[in-house]
Structures are given as C-alpha cells and as structure tokens.
Design a protein around this motif. Sequence first.
Motif: not given
Length: 320
Positions: A22-25, A75-82, A112-117, A210-218
């Motif tokens: 659901d990250y695009p939403k 400034f670098f914004h938040g959002g779980g890298w996603v 991410a996930p289009e551009h991962p770590f 949520e955090v674990q999903d973000y890390v997995e996507l990143y």
Amino acid sequence: MNRFVRAFLQLFAAPRLNMLEDYPKVRQFQRTLAARPASTFRYLDREVVSADGDHPIAVRLFEPRERTRDEVLLFFHGGGWVTGDIESYTPACATMADLTGCLVASVDYRLAPEHPFPAGLEDCERVTRLFLDEPARLGASDADRIVLVGDSAGGNLAAVVSLRLHAAGHRGVRRQILLYPVTQCDHDPRTSPFPSVRNLGDDYRLTNTEVQDYVELYVPDGVERSDPDVAPLLAPDLAGQPETLVITAELDLLRDEGEAYGEALAAAGVDARVHRVDGALHGFISLPRFSRSLREAYEVINAFLDEPVTTRPSTVEAAE
C-alpha cells in the motif's frame, strides 16, 4: 495518555495497512494532506546532478519570513525511505524555516522499493558533498554554516552521511540534528534490546510492523541490514562525528534507539546531547505550528543553533 486517546490512535495503527503493497496509496495521501495554495510558502526549486550523472536530484530551498541566522539546514525527510518527498514535506520545511530563521534545503532523494539501498543514501551524500564543497550554491556564507537535519528515516540518512564523509576523509558538517532517527535494524519486539520497541509498537502512530516493512522495502537483502550504512548504531567507531542533537518522542517505538545513538556518540567523545519530548508521538515535526510538541522541539533546536560551535570539521587523514 488516557484510554480514549489511546483507542483513537489505535484506529490509525499501521497494521491496518500492508506497507509492502500500500505504499503508493500512502505517498498519494501524504501529498494530498500537505497540499496548500502555492502562495503560502516561499521556496525555490533547484536540481543537482547525481554522482554518476544519470538522474537529477531535486532540492527545494525554503526562505523564512525573517532570516535571523546564517545557518542553512540541509534536510532529509522521513517516510521509512519509501514514502515522503519534498511536496509532502513542504509545510514542515516551511515551518522549520520560519521557526529557526534559517534557510532550509529539502532533498528529494530516490525512494525504495523502486530504488533500494543505497540509492537514497547516495543521493543525500552527493548533495551534502556538493554543498560542503560549494556552499554558495545554498546561499551559505561558508561550509561551517551547513547543518544536517533529518527526521525518522531522514535522521538515519543524516547520521550515515556524516559517518561516510568521515570515513572517506571528506570534510563533514560541524553540527547535525537527528529527529527520532532510525539507528538500528531490529524492530521485532521478540528480539529487540529496546523497551520502546517492545512496549510502544502496537498502539501509536508508528508500529513494529510498519517499520519492519519499511526496512524490508529499503534493504531487501537481510544480510545488508546490519551494515552501519543502514544501522549507524552498529558502527564500530563513532569518533569524529559532528556535534549532535538527538530529539526523541516519548511515545515512539524508535525512542530508545535514538537515545542510544546519542549516548554512543557521547561515549566516543562526540559533543552529543539528547532531548526527549514528553507525550510526543513519532512524526511530530509535521504537526501544526501551535502543537506543544513541535514548539518544545524548536525551542531545543534554536538553543542548539545558538551555541558556539567548538568541534572542527570532521575529516580523517587519507591513507598513504
């Protein structure tokens, strides 16, 4: 927090979203929520070419209503890298400019996930290096006036950029401000060493899932998640880092790891201090200007910016 407020916050708990799908939403919702009339904010958009020359990196400059400091907040914004971008963070950055009296430069790094770590990290490092080498591009009088700032995943990126600059022998910033940063990779309440992960990951603004999903996507590769470029708290040497202010939120599962990073910096001889905002939730930097949590944080930030800088720019001697 009373049980009625707690019940209300549970309605917005992230397990109701599958961030892996659901990250695009979420991205679209954030942009819609942040939309304001164009005349409300004073900003200028610029572009920086990536280090490999294959894509532009947008940077949005926010002028305060009254500029009272020479510092530029990069400034670098938040959002779980996603999620998150310069559009969704425009209100927060405009507030940051006005409440600090500083020019704020917001970096639209790849997500991410289009551009991962390490894609987003490389964008942030590229912009930082360029502006440290050519501070006039940011309207800074000199590189000593550039302060790295990041919230959540952006706080992680700021911390890691400082570590990478030091390791590479490139001059670094002299100060950084990390707002409720991600500093380690384990957010499973069964295995995390931090009480806040175990006790605050179900009912509030940000959840363990949520955090674990973000890390997995990143960072799709599980082995890479323990790399200090992902989890700066695992860095073997934190010496030579800039003077650091870590601000955490009492009701945030990331609270303890952010405070642990500040303590680890101090143990390594870095001028680092930690301030916890009582009663605050994760992400409070994006709240309206009348918010108590937001006001308290900016009082601490302004006091930090008012202090004389004693640390020299972070550099190491290049190996012969």
